[in-house]
Enzyme design. Sequence first.
Site, PDB file in Angstrom:
ATOM      1  CE  LYS A  78      35.483  79.474  69.230  1.00  0.00           C
ATOM      2  NZ  LYS A  78      36.720  79.167  68.513  1.00  0.00           N
ATOM      3  NE  ARG A  79      32.272  84.351  62.975  1.00  0.00           N
ATOM      4  CZ  ARG A  79      32.731  83.133  62.755  1.00  0.00           C
ATOM      5  NH1 ARG A  79      32.027  82.089  63.163  1.00  0.00           N
ATOM      6  NH2 ARG A  79      33.883  82.929  62.153  1.00  0.00           N
TER       7      ARG A  79
END
Length: 461
Positions: free
Chosen positions: A246-247
Amino acid sequence: MTQKIRTRIAPSPTGFLHLGTARTALYSWAYARHHGGEFVLRIEDTDVARSTQDAVEQILASMKWLGLDCDEGPIYQMQRLDRYTAVVAQMLEAGTAYHCYCTPEELEATREAQRARGEKTLYDRRWRPEPGKALPPVPQGVPPVVRFCNPVEGDVTWDDLVKGEITINNREIDDLIIVRPDGVPTYNFAVVVDDWDMRISHVFRGDEHINNTPWQINMFRALGAPLPVFGHLPVILGDDGQKLSKRRGAVSVTAYEENGYLPEAMLNYLARLGWSHGDDELFTREQMVGWFDGSHLSKSPAQWDAVKLAWVNGQYIKAKADDQLAPLVAAQLHKRGIASDDRLAAICGLFKDRCETTVALADWATAFYADVAPSEADRAQHVTDAIRPALATLADKLSATAWEKASIASAIKEVLTMHSIKMPALAMPVRVLVMGTPQTPSLDSVLAIFSKEKVIERLKA
């Protein structure tokens, strides 16, 4: 297997559903469907500070788009706080959990001392009750956490569905915090209670969770709960060889929908990122369910390949019925403020072999519904003074032609003969003026989908 197969996917709504979680969801869903079992959707929202309703809605939309239907859920952890509280009370009573009053400063001081001695940083169990041990006085104003009494000796061994036998010594892990000072359970505790209550038989998840598994197995045993079978899937690597997350570099599932990918193509591609069935590259959802028995799962990381995904999607677009493509392309046109009509299915049929996404199909379709703007380079190269007389003749011929493919083709041939030119000399400038580009499918097929008035208008312009 005597136990009913029950799998689950349990995304955290701290961001969008990304590709790694989507693959885990697919494997969990397919395994349950293969065995005639059940698939549960659980929302792990105990990270209250970072969880959002927008993320929840995106997760649900992604699951719906992919067609991964659940038999139960969505179930929200924050609606189960009373259950976690009851289990913790039982554990405190049984002596398998205890209160810890260490402040963050005390814990950091302990870790610093351990690092200075070259030791692994582990909680020193100062608040763990033991026979004959005098505990520190309870400090005033310090809300306690609850820690799990992890075994201090022995090994934790399990037969992983993907990795095979894995063993981790209990000395490598410490007494995990299972309830925060505010009373909200931590991930490793809530997931055990949930999987126990929901009778989850098989847990597929990313292999970043391997280090959590010994704690969870020890908690299952402390609770007298049956152990699920674990299958830890290797990571998906991005183009740069680093883990998608996600990051870092991951793209939401819904972004692929917006960018013109088909859910059946995405499932096909995701399935092959860590699983195979012989040399089969393209297969239906039903075929995957029939084949996915938990074997042939790769132990090695998979490499995300955007080019391969686009190829797979292109194959599915070519195979999809024109009238099924049309509403998908209509949705793409709608985003551009363009309204389509009943010609769109025919447009899809004519151009789909050239396209890898519905966005690309919409690019072609736009010329039929909106003004075109050929580049100056294409105009200069193809719409020359030498060809203008033939273009004028064609416009006149088409004005008096019945508007269907054969008649249009006949009119074009007459103009070629009258002006003693070959097809490319005429077709290229007509394409540029009518479609805005010199490269299209057969000219008569393209023109036949346009209105006669629009073609003549663009030729005369």
